[in-house]
Design a protein around this motif. Structure first.
Motif, PDB file in Angstrom:
ATOM      1  N   PRO A 123      12.072  35.500  -4.476  1.00 23.13           N
ATOM      2  CA  PRO A 123      13.294  34.687  -4.447  1.00 23.13           C
ATOM      3  C   PRO A 123      13.225  33.586  -5.509  1.00 23.13           C
ATOM      4  O   PRO A 123      12.162  33.007  -5.748  1.00 23.13           O
ATOM      5  N   ARG A 124      14.351  33.300  -6.153  1.00 18.61           N
ATOM      6  CA  ARG A 124      14.352  32.261  -7.183  1.00 18.61           C
ATOM      7  C   ARG A 124      14.601  30.900  -6.554  1.00 18.61           C
ATOM      8  O   ARG A 124      15.648  30.649  -5.967  1.00 18.61           O
ATOM      9  N   PRO A 125      13.623  29.956  -6.684  1.00 15.42           N
ATOM     10  CA  PRO A 125      13.855  28.597  -6.191  1.00 15.42           C
ATOM     11  C   PRO A 125      14.839  27.858  -7.091  1.00 15.42           C
ATOM     12  O   PRO A 125      14.988  28.184  -8.275  1.00 15.42           O
ATOM     13  N   ASP A 126      15.513  26.879  -6.540  1.00 11.63           N
ATOM     14  CA  ASP A 126      16.545  26.146  -7.296  1.00 11.63           C
ATOM     15  C   ASP A 126      15.986  25.485  -8.543  1.00 11.63           C
ATOM     16  O   ASP A 126      16.684  25.368  -9.562  1.00 11.63           O
ATOM     17  N   GLU A 127      14.725  25.040  -8.486  1.00  8.34           N
ATOM     18  CA  GLU A 127      14.153  24.321  -9.624  1.00  8.34           C
ATOM     19  C   GLU A 127      13.710  25.238 -10.763  1.00  8.34           C
ATOM     20  O   GLU A 127      13.289  24.757 -11.827  1.00  8.34           O
ATOM     21  N   LEU A 128      13.777  26.538 -10.562  1.00  6.93           N
ATOM     22  CA  LEU A 128      13.390  27.465 -11.618  1.00  6.93           C
ATOM     23  C   LEU A 128      14.638  27.975 -12.327  1.00  6.93           C
ATOM     24  O   LEU A 128      15.478  28.650 -11.731  1.00  6.93           O
TER      25      LEU A 128
END
Length: 292
Positions: A209-214
């Motif tokens: 899953p892509r975290p918001d900070e990436l």
């Protein structure tokens, strides 16, 4: 011993008397001429109006060398003009083949309609089928440069969690169902899991899953992919675009296990073993389910 009655000596339906007994593949059925000739242009209609010869067994029953078990559904349709199948019926393809042999076209149309309107579900399968699920997750630390201007870069650090699920199932059709229920979300769009390992009865899913900070470009640079699950209420009649509009992202292992349980329990599987703690099934590391 089987005896052949030709249409030369039995040229009309008066050669049969109610009730009529049939031996279909060893299964004995008793019915009426009106029922058997309900569809006049079918093979049964031709047989029991004297248009084609019939065989009789040594007890005088009309013998038909076809599957006797599913013939009951054909006979019931001729009696009531309704396709009535039990819950969990798993021999629809066999029934369709038998109906095609007997050329009962209204029933063949009913079966095709039934198949087209079925939920995306298998509705059957072998008792005793087993699913073994092993799950794992690892945290990875990424370092990347975030660009603010032509010569202005900032070093950033971000953690991502990579999930891996290895599923073994003795019933290959269930794994194929999972390939229709789960999708990978990639930089190029959605794609189904690769079913190449289904020959070994295995399916492996890996996603991050892509975290918001990436940033998205950094996520794509590492060739990461997300995992989504389709709405089970969307039927096979919906086109692929509509199905993709009914997707939910799977952001953690608990969410995946929950979705897997929904699919497997709907197909008649029961939880047999949970490791390490049966009371914490959504936090398991391995899971075994058995179809009963």
């Amino acid at each position: 011993m089987l005896n052949l009655n030709s249409s030369d000596d039995n040229s009309n339906r008066n050669s049969f008397q109610d009730p009529v007994s049939l031996n279909v593949g060893g299964e004995i059925y008793t019915t009426t001429l009106d029922t058997l000739t309900r569809c006049r242009d079918s093979m049964l209609g031709a047989m029991f109006t004297g248009q084609i010869p019939v065989l009789r067994d040594d007890r005088g029953n009309v013998f038909i060398d076809r599957d006797g078990k599913v013939f009951r559904y054909i006979l019931n349709y001729l009696r009531s003009s309704s396709l009535d199948l039990p819950a969990g019926f798993s021999e629809l393809s066999l029934l369709r083949r038998e109906v095609d042999f007997f050329q009962i076209r209204p029933l063949l149309e009913e079966i095709c309609h039934f198949e087209a309107t079925m939920p995306l579900s298998l509705k059957g399968g072998p008792l005793g089928a087993m699913i073994i699920v092993n799950v794992d997750s690892k945290v990875r630390v990424l370092h990347f440069n975030l660009r603010h201007g032509p010569e202005n870069y900032e070093l950033r650090t971000c953690s991502v969690r990579a999930f891996t699920v290895d599923i073994f199932c003795t019933w290959k059709a269930f794994l194929a169902l999972l390939c229709e229920r789960f999708f990978f979300r990639t930089s190029k769009g959605l794609k189904s899991p690769n079913p190449c390992n289904l020959r070994q009865n295995r399916l492996k899913l890996e996603w991050v899953p892509r975290p918001d900070e990436l940033p998205q470009d950094q996520y794509d640079k590492h060739c990461y992919q997300g995992l989504t699950v389709s709405n089970p209420e969307v039927t096979q009649l919906d086109d692929i675009t509509n199905r993709h509009r009914n997707l939910c992202d799977v952001t953690d292992m608990q969410g995946f296990v929950e979705e897997l349980l929904k699919v497997s329990l709907a197909e008649g599987f029961k939880v047999d073993l949970v490791t390490p703690d049966p009371a914490e099934i959504l936090n398991c590391t391995s899971l075994r389910l058995v179809k009963c």
